[in-house]
Structures are given as structure tokens and as C-alpha cells.
Scaffold this motif. Structure first.
Motif, short mmCIF file in Angstrom:
data_model
loop_
_atom_site.label_atom_id
_atom_site.label_comp_id
_atom_site.label_asym_id
_atom_site.label_seq_id
_atom_site.Cartn_x
_atom_site.Cartn_y
_atom_site.Cartn_z
N LYS A 65 7.30 -4.29 -6.96
CA LYS A 65 7.45 -4.85 -8.29
C LYS A 65 8.76 -4.47 -8.99
CE LYS A 65 3.38 -6.64 -7.96
NZ LYS A 65 3.22 -8.10 -7.74
N GLY A 66 9.24 -5.37 -9.84
CA GLY A 66 10.32 -5.11 -10.80
C GLY A 66 11.55 -4.43 -10.24
N GLY A 67 11.93 -3.33 -10.91
CA GLY A 67 13.15 -2.61 -10.55
C GLY A 67 13.06 -2.02 -9.16
N ASP A 68 11.85 -1.68 -8.70
CA ASP A 68 11.68 -1.14 -7.35
C ASP A 68 12.07 -2.18 -6.30
OD1 ASP A 68 10.80 1.33 -8.23
OD2 ASP A 68 8.68 0.77 -8.20
N LEU A 69 11.75 -3.43 -6.56
CA LEU A 69 12.12 -4.50 -5.62
C LEU A 69 13.63 -4.64 -5.55
CD1 LEU A 69 11.39 -6.79 -3.71
CD2 LEU A 69 11.18 -8.30 -5.70
N GLU A 70 14.27 -4.54 -6.69
CA GLU A 70 15.75 -4.64 -6.72
C GLU A 70 16.38 -3.51 -5.91
OE1 GLU A 70 19.29 -4.56 -10.09
OE2 GLU A 70 17.27 -5.18 -10.67
N ARG A 71 15.87 -2.30 -6.07
CA ARG A 71 16.40 -1.16 -5.30
C ARG A 71 16.12 -1.34 -3.82
NH1 ARG A 71 14.41 4.22 -6.38
NH2 ARG A 71 12.44 3.31 -7.10
N LYS A 113 0.80 -1.22 0.00
CA LYS A 113 0.00 0.00 0.00
C LYS A 113 0.84 1.27 0.00
CE LYS A 113 -3.82 -2.22 2.48
NZ LYS A 113 -4.67 -2.21 3.70
N THR A 114 2.16 1.13 0.14
CA THR A 114 3.04 2.29 0.22
C THR A 114 3.83 2.45 -1.07
OG1 THR A 114 3.30 1.86 2.60
CG2 THR A 114 4.86 3.40 1.58
N PRO A 115 3.76 3.61 -1.72
CA PRO A 115 4.55 3.81 -2.95
C PRO A 115 6.03 3.54 -2.70
CG PRO A 115 2.99 5.61 -2.62
CD PRO A 115 2.96 4.79 -1.37
N SER A 116 6.70 2.95 -3.68
CA SER A 116 8.09 2.52 -3.50
C SER A 116 9.02 3.66 -3.11
CB SER A 116 8.60 1.86 -4.79
OG SER A 116 7.86 0.71 -5.07
N ASN A 117 8.86 4.82 -3.75
CA ASN A 117 9.73 5.96 -3.43
C ASN A 117 9.55 6.40 -1.98
OD1 ASN A 117 10.82 6.03 -5.98
ND2 ASN A 117 9.41 7.59 -6.75
N GLU A 118 8.30 6.40 -1.52
CA GLU A 118 8.02 6.77 -0.13
C GLU A 118 8.62 5.74 0.84
OE1 GLU A 118 4.14 7.19 2.80
OE2 GLU A 118 3.90 7.54 0.64
N LEU A 119 8.50 4.46 0.50
CA LEU A 119 9.04 3.40 1.34
C LEU A 119 10.56 3.52 1.45
CD1 LEU A 119 8.87 0.73 2.89
CD2 LEU A 119 8.82 -0.46 0.69
N LEU A 120 11.24 3.74 0.33
CA LEU A 120 12.70 3.87 0.35
C LEU A 120 13.13 5.09 1.14
CD1 LEU A 120 13.51 2.93 -3.36
CD2 LEU A 120 13.82 1.51 -1.33
N ALA A 121 12.36 6.18 1.03
CA ALA A 121 12.70 7.40 1.77
C ALA A 121 12.55 7.17 3.27
CB ALA A 121 11.80 8.55 1.32
N LEU A 122 11.51 6.46 3.68
CA LEU A 122 11.31 6.17 5.10
C LEU A 122 12.46 5.33 5.66
CD1 LEU A 122 7.49 5.31 5.12
CD2 LEU A 122 8.57 7.20 6.35
N LEU A 123 12.87 4.33 4.91
CA LEU A 123 13.94 3.44 5.38
C LEU A 123 15.30 4.13 5.42
CD1 LEU A 123 12.97 0.12 3.52
CD2 LEU A 123 12.52 0.74 5.89
N SER A 124 15.42 5.23 4.68
CA SER A 124 16.69 5.96 4.63
C SER A 124 16.76 7.10 5.64
CB SER A 124 16.90 6.54 3.22
OG SER A 124 16.90 5.53 2.25
#
Length: 324
Positions: free
Chosen positions: A89-95, A58-69
Motif C-alpha cells: 500500500k501507498g508509500g510502501d509500494l513506491e519504495r 502477507k509479508t510486512p513491507s519492511n521485511e520484504l524490502l530487507a529480503l530483496l536487499s
């Protein structure tokens, strides 16, 4: 892979790793382990600000990565619990995997997968997790583990339990840790002191398997779709997981089928015969066979479908109501 017992021992000793992956058939144990871990790792006053639980679907990938950083607030430690990372999904999962695999001395990340989406043992995602994380599998409690936990919990209150009562209780909870904790607490409160008997268990327990399932069965046989949905949602509101609800329904309808077909119940369920018989008589054998087929299909869908578990069970409830 570490066992839940090994995880508990390490956490209690203050030995932490930066990345964990929780998976398995027992959602309640995963959530409880996560909460215990957070309380051990983060000082009390900082728990509300430095512990975050995030739904990856439910959380957009960019928002999730920003939270974890982000950096911890008001302290040196923070913990993130990311639920259902396979939803990325896809490249977002790899990042995402690259980020979480990079150790950070101020951060612990717990990834977890709900039992309804539990990966196969040969799944690529699980293989990847084993390479970068401490993987912990949470099974349902074995019969011996259930017994030990019941006896230990009651002993703290100065209460003992008869063997037949313990046999019945462990059968009813079916390895579900949440049900075991709830039913044991109810029994302890009911007897107050002394010894719990088999009659006590029959009187107090089985709230989901007996009372809830009989009520739901009565509604299903009427074919009242709206009432069926309300009953299912009420059970969800009491904290009953979708997978466990389907398991209970399968067990209940199997017993109805045995009684309707004039076949003997398992020895530890024969005390339910008098309650099953009137309800079984309302179903035809053909309708019970159809119901068991639908339940088996729903059980499989909960493991592999992308549909939310609660929705899967609601669709099942409607289909069960409409069977003739």
C-alpha cells in the motif's frame, strides 16, 4: 510485452533481465514458468537457499524490502518471486517499485499477480510495470496450442490419439494447462501404448468436470452446507484453482439448465446427457437460474474483490446450497 514462448526461448538461451512481471488468466503456467526459470538461473545445490517465493500481502513491507536487499548465500545468484505486489500500500509500494526497478547483477525478481486479482489492461499498476519490467501475459491455452501439446506429449511415449478423442480432451480441459498435463498423463498411463480413443477419454478424463462436478451437484441439491464445504475444500486440496472451479461449476450448471429446460446440449457434450438428466430433474428451473446468477456474481468477485479466492468460493458454495 513478451509472450511465454519468447520468455522460454530467452531463458533457454541464458538471456535474462533483472525484473519480470507475470500476469494473466492462467495461474498454472505462471508458476511453472517461474519454477523453470529458477532451475535455469540458479545452480541446483543453491536452489533451496537462493530462491525465495514471497507473498506480498502477507509479508510486512519492511521485511520484504530487507529480503530483496540481501546478498546471495553460497553463490553469486539469487531469485525472488514476489506474489501479489498490488497488496503493498501507498508509500510502501513506491519504495518497493523503486527498489525492484534498480538493476542488481546478482538478483532477478519475478513479480506476479494471481488470475483472481488480474489487473485491467488500463490499470495504472500494469502501466507502471511496462515501464520498469519485462511483462509476460499468460493466457489459457488456445485450442490449437492444447492440441499441439497433447500430441507432442503423447508422441514422446509412442502413443497416438484419435481426432474425436483429441477434440473431446481439448474441450474438457478448456485451455487449463494443469488439467491438460494431468489428463494427458493419465491417458498415457491407461493405454500404455497404441492409440487413445474417444471411449478412453470418456472413461479416464473429466475428473473435475464430470466426476467432481456431479458429486458436488448432488451435494448442493441436498442443501447440505457442511458437506458442500468439505467437497469444495477437497477439490482445492487436489490443486484446483478457485477461478477454474467456478468456471467448471458455471459450465456444469449451464448444462443442467439446458437439460432441465429440454433444450439441446452442445454437440461435444451430448454424451453427458444420460448423467445430467437425473441430476437436472432434482432442480427446479427457477433454482438453476438463481444458481447461475450466483455463479456469475462469484466469477466477477474473483476478479475484483479483496476477499481471498478460496473464501469467495466457499461463500458461493454456501449460497448455492441455500437456494430454493
Amino acid at each position: 510485452m513478451a509472450s511465454p514462448q519468447e520468455l522460454l526461448k530467452a531463458i533457454t538461451a541464458g538471456k535474462y533481465k533483472s525484473l519480470y512481471y507475470f500476469w494473466g488468466s492462467e495461474d498454472y503456467r505462471m508458476v511453472e514458468a517461474e519454477k523453470f526459470f529458477a532451475k535455469q538461473y540458479i545452480p541446483g545445490p543453491q536452489l533451496t537457499s537462493n530462491y525465495r517465493r514471497i507473498d506480498a500481502r502477507k509479508t510486512p513491507s519492511n521485511e520484504l524490502l530487507a529480503l530483496l536487499s540481501s546478498y546471495p548465500m553460497l553463490g553469486e545468484r539469487q531469485m525472488f518471486a514476489v506474489v501479489d505486489p498490488q497488496g503493498i500500500k501507498g508509500g510502501d509500494l513506491e519504495r518497493f517499485l523503486k527498489l525492484v526497478a534498480t538493476p542488481d547483477p546478482s538478483r532477478i525478481i519475478i513479480l506476479s499477480t494471481p488470475s483472481a486479482r488480474m489487473p485491467r489492461k488500463d490499470a495504472k499498476f500494469l502501466t507502471d510495470m511496462k515501464k520498469i519490467a519485462e511483462v509476460v501475459e499468460f493466457h489459457k491455452l488456445s485450442e490449437s496450442e492444447s492440441r499441439e501439446q497433447v500430441v507432442s506429449r503423447l508422441k514422446k511415449d509412442g502413443i497416438t490419439i484419435e481426432k474425436k478423442a483429441l477434440d473431446l480432451l481439448t474441450t474438457l480441459v478448456s485451455g487449463n494447462k494443469g488439467a491438460l498435463d494431468n489428463e494427458t498423463a493419465k491417458l498415457a498411463q491407461y493405454v500404455g501404448s497404441g492409440t487413445i480413443t474417444e471411449t478412453d477419454v470418456k472413461t479416464i478424463c473429466s475428473s473435475y468436470e464430470v466426476t467432481g462436478m456431479f458429486d458436488l451437484g448432488d451435494i448442493l441439491v441436498r442443501g447440505d452446507v457442511a458437506a458442500t464445504l468439505r467437497a469444495v475444500r477437497n477439490l482445492f486440496s487436489e490443486g484446483l484453482p478457485a477461478t477454474y472451479l467456478v468456471t467448471l461449476l458455471i459450465n456444469h450448471f449451464q448444462m443442467l439448465y439446458l437439460v432441465r429446460s429440454q433444450k439441446p446440449l452442445p454437440s461435444n457434450r451430448r454424451f453427458l446427457q444420460y448423467r445430467l438428466a437425473p441430476q437436472a430433474a432434482k432442480f427446479s428451473v427457477n433454482r438453476l437460474e438463481k444458481a447461475l446468477t450466483l455463479l456469475a456474481e462469484a466469477d466477477a468477485d474473483l476478479r475484483k474483490s479483496k476477499m481471498p479466492p478460496d473464501m469467495t468460493v466457499e461463500v458461493l458454495a454456501m449460497r448455492l446450497s441455500e437456494t430454493r
